[in-house]
Design a protein around this motif. Sequence first.
Motif, PDB file in Angstrom:
ATOM      1  N   GLN B 153     -52.304 -46.581 -36.649  1.00  0.00           N
ATOM      2  CA  GLN B 153     -52.350 -47.333 -35.399  1.00  0.00           C
ATOM      3  C   GLN B 153     -53.223 -48.569 -35.507  1.00  0.00           C
ATOM      4  O   GLN B 153     -53.077 -49.525 -34.755  1.00  0.00           O
ATOM      5  CB  GLN B 153     -52.904 -46.435 -34.266  1.00  0.00           C
ATOM      6  N   ASN B 154     -54.153 -48.520 -36.442  1.00  0.00           N
ATOM      7  CA  ASN B 154     -55.058 -49.664 -36.616  1.00  0.00           C
ATOM      8  C   ASN B 154     -54.414 -50.804 -37.401  1.00  0.00           C
ATOM      9  O   ASN B 154     -54.976 -51.899 -37.467  1.00  0.00           O
ATOM     10  CB  ASN B 154     -56.335 -49.238 -37.344  1.00  0.00           C
ATOM     11  N   LEU B 155     -53.285 -50.481 -38.022  1.00  0.00           N
ATOM     12  CA  LEU B 155     -52.663 -51.504 -38.879  1.00  0.00           C
ATOM     13  C   LEU B 155     -51.737 -52.356 -38.026  1.00  0.00           C
ATOM     14  O   LEU B 155     -50.899 -51.830 -37.295  1.00  0.00           O
ATOM     15  CB  LEU B 155     -51.905 -50.837 -40.028  1.00  0.00           C
ATOM     16  N   ARG B 156     -51.921 -53.659 -38.107  1.00  0.00           N
ATOM     17  CA  ARG B 156     -51.276 -54.550 -37.146  1.00  0.00           C
ATOM     18  C   ARG B 156     -49.949 -55.129 -37.628  1.00  0.00           C
ATOM     19  O   ARG B 156     -49.161 -55.603 -36.823  1.00  0.00           O
ATOM     20  CB  ARG B 156     -52.220 -55.721 -36.829  1.00  0.00           C
ATOM     21  N   TYR B 157     -49.727 -55.172 -38.906  1.00  0.00           N
ATOM     22  CA  TYR B 157     -48.658 -56.049 -39.398  1.00  0.00           C
ATOM     23  C   TYR B 157     -47.462 -55.271 -39.922  1.00  0.00           C
ATOM     24  O   TYR B 157     -47.605 -54.247 -40.596  1.00  0.00           O
ATOM     25  CB  TYR B 157     -49.188 -56.970 -40.510  1.00  0.00           C
ATOM     26  N   ASN B 158     -46.275 -55.818 -39.601  1.00  0.00           N
ATOM     27  CA  ASN B 158     -45.050 -55.306 -40.205  1.00  0.00           C
ATOM     28  C   ASN B 158     -44.873 -55.970 -41.558  1.00  0.00           C
ATOM     29  O   ASN B 158     -44.426 -57.114 -41.648  1.00  0.00           O
ATOM     30  CB  ASN B 158     -43.850 -55.620 -39.307  1.00  0.00           C
ATOM     31  N   ILE B 159     -45.259 -55.250 -42.596  1.00  0.00           N
ATOM     32  CA  ILE B 159     -45.078 -55.777 -43.951  1.00  0.00           C
ATOM     33  C   ILE B 159     -44.285 -54.767 -44.760  1.00  0.00           C
ATOM     34  O   ILE B 159     -44.220 -53.582 -44.409  1.00  0.00           O
ATOM     35  CB  ILE B 159     -46.426 -56.097 -44.637  1.00  0.00           C
ATOM     36  N   TYR B 160     -43.650 -55.236 -45.800  1.00  0.00           N
ATOM     37  CA  TYR B 160     -42.719 -54.387 -46.550  1.00  0.00           C
ATOM     38  C   TYR B 160     -43.127 -54.242 -48.016  1.00  0.00           C
ATOM     39  O   TYR B 160     -42.477 -53.537 -48.782  1.00  0.00           O
ATOM     40  CB  TYR B 160     -41.290 -54.930 -46.402  1.00  0.00           C
ATOM     41  N   ASP B 161     -44.146 -54.952 -48.410  1.00  0.00           N
ATOM     42  CA  ASP B 161     -44.745 -54.763 -49.740  1.00  0.00           C
ATOM     43  C   ASP B 161     -46.063 -55.510 -49.714  1.00  0.00           C
ATOM     44  O   ASP B 161     -46.284 -56.389 -48.863  1.00  0.00           O
ATOM     45  CB  ASP B 161     -43.844 -55.324 -50.855  1.00  0.00           C
TER      46      ASP B 161
END
Lengths: 169, 705
Positions: B153-161
């Motif tokens: 929940q603390n992670l903000r970003y939609n990243i894929y790698d």
Amino acid sequence: MNIKNLTIISAVAFLTACGGGGGGDAETSPAPTQAVAPTVTAVTPAPTSTPQVTTPAATTQVSKTSDLKADDDFTFTSSYQVSVSVNRNSQESAYLNICREFKSSPTGYSVNYDSCVLQTTLEDGKFAGEITLTNDINELIVSVWLFTGNDPIHQVWDRAVEGDQIVVN
Amino acid sequence: MFRFFSLLAVAALCSPAFGSSFTACPNEAFLVQDQPAKLYGVDLSTGSYTQLAEDMGTVGKLNAISFNFHDRFLYAWDYEDDSIARIGTDYQVELLPIKNRPNSDFYVGDIALEENTYYVYRRGSANHHGLFRISLDPNSADYLEAIRISNGQNLRYNIYDFAFHPDNNLLYSVASNGLLIEMSPETGATRELGKTGLNGTFGAIYFDVEGNLYASRNKDGLIFRLNPLASDVTAVEFAQGPSSSNNDGARCAYAPVVINEASKADFGDAPDTYGTSLGENGPRHGDTNNSLFLGAIVDRENQAYLSPESDDAVGEADEDGISFVTTLEAGKPAIIQVQVQGEGYLNGWIDFNQNGRFDDSEQITRDQSVTTGTHNLIIDVPSTLVAGNTWSRFRLSSNTGVGANGGVPDGEVEDHEVLLSSSTDTTVYYPSVKGFVTLAFEDLWPSVGDYDMNDLVVHYRTATQISGDTVTGVNLSGQMLAIGATFHNGFAIDLPGVPREAVDQSSIEFVINGVTQKVNPLEEGQTNAVFVVTQDIWNHVSPAEACSFYRTESNCGDSNVQASYSITFRFNTPQPLALFEDRLFNPFIFATEGFERNSIFSEPPGRKLEIHLKNKKPTDLADPALLGRADDFSNPDSENYYQNANGLPWAVEIGTEWKHPGEYIDLIEAYPDFSNWVTSKGKSHQNWYLLEKAVKPKLYREGKD
């Protein structure tokens, strides 16, 4: 320069008495057919290692450039002039190339356009001018392009047949 | 320092393989796609790829793939077994069970370079997701134990790698909105570094040893490059790679992105202002199957050979697919012939405004579908062009949308220099558009020389632009081919009868070795237009190692042609065509100021000593008092110049790109027909100078035996 001077001295030391050939006659301008198919008698080369002093001048192969003699007006250059005359019965916008290198195949000619000596637009299908060719060139390809995307019309010029003029109709 | 140490470590690791780890830090990138997982190797420089494994020994997906620099295995998250997959050179999965395994799959992962630890990331729930570290060090107490650093929940970003930077042990990624993200592996804290200008799903993020980040976009396979530590983090399109909806990549971050022996590429050869080298993201065409190219041939290189070097001069002469059928005249149509092998799309550019770049508005053909054969391209040349020599670029690829820069997996690029003209109907070339005649000088004048005719050998070409019965402009170009003398000579070209004032000085374009020269080549103090190519040819060339001269002594070392020249100019008043009938004009050499000459000169004669072709007149700056000295039999009254008592010259013009004699070899020894040509007064043996007429062992040969 010392090395070079030494060489010249040694070249002089080895000079042989092979007489120079030619010289004397007033030069006449060569007819095209003469130039293409020269009927020159084969010259028997003299062995360079055994200089001969008795050979008649007419058959002597000069072995040192310094032994040659040339007319005052022989300029040691390698070109000749050819006139170009284009008279097409067409008002279409067109472009003319005259090039040195080409290949013929059953499907037509392929031309190396890096080898062209003349590139010109054709105003009203007409052009007149001169090109300068090096002495080893006796054949050219003439290409007339229309701005249609189609392949050009080709014509081969053969100096032996047509002389020092290119005529495109 | 750290990088240097690391490279040493890489070298040390290149010892024989044990088990099935990789033997070194591979240059290529690894890409895993599809279910069941398949593995590909990707050359980031061109985007070309090969399938490394169809069957990796798992029926599931693999993701979060990473190259472990510490043991040189690939690691990935195995979806089927919720384990870590270890992959060696056999590309088969070996499952490693995880202690405290999170109840989740992961598609974002990388292995640190400073520690043997695998980091995986997934945004989402506080319970299952988050940033985890998993030690891959078998000697560590927490070997293969998943330890949560931050909850999902603390992670903000939609990243894929994401990927570790080779120098700073921080993680980087490009989010789907294009923001460049920096992340601490210790806390999961993130920082936004700026906008990359991109958007999309970037399923594979890589680094190279220079710290460049590469982001591969899933939807179209485009690979973008940026430097995350630079002030401007805008990404540039770098290569066109494979696209996939399920895409994850890994590579050894200590490897440079280079063109290696196994994956050579075809490069362009225009100057680097156009973006030609790999560093400038020049055009690169990979070698997927070699079935698509321009002309009859393509070869591939490890690097770009920038003008005045040329792709043709390296390996095969493969710049053979593009022919300029017409000249390029402002406001007129032009025809370009394109020879194609294979099926693909053609893109082309011409730098009409001569700003040293291929602007978008300068694209002359865009994604034109072409097949095997010859295609006649008709283009409209803009009326606003800048006249003079410029560059063009043509690219053939099976991809569409190819720009003037960047890598693509297949095809070929050809860069061609072309002349733009403002108002010309006719151009005549002597001897041809790209051909040369040869000028061979002996420089002992007025003393007779040794007739090896190689004291100075120059390739020479003239192009005369004609409109009606006037000449509007001229190009003089060539190469310094050989110097077989220690004298210092300048080289210049006189246009007889053409007044100096007629030259439009603002139009002069003077280039040596592809570099525009600041000096004005139009010589002062002359009535005629005289162009000085150089005051001293030795300033532009150097002999090969162990050679005294430049390209005249056979077998004493390699020495490529080093000096090309080109002078282009227009007349401010068109000049009568009759002045240009002799298309050779009057090229000559002169003594360089301040250098000793023949012993007959008590002091250096300098500029006032000129040596011309036979019967060509000296210029205003030559000293007429030198005529007739020593062996010279010049007689201005009868217009005889630069000949000796036997009518022999100090310079000859030869109608081809001549193979000159070796040092001290008499011209007749090398070319026996020369004698007959002279004695016949030019009527026979007119082609004495062709290579097939030569005694080949007597000619200068490049390189060593």
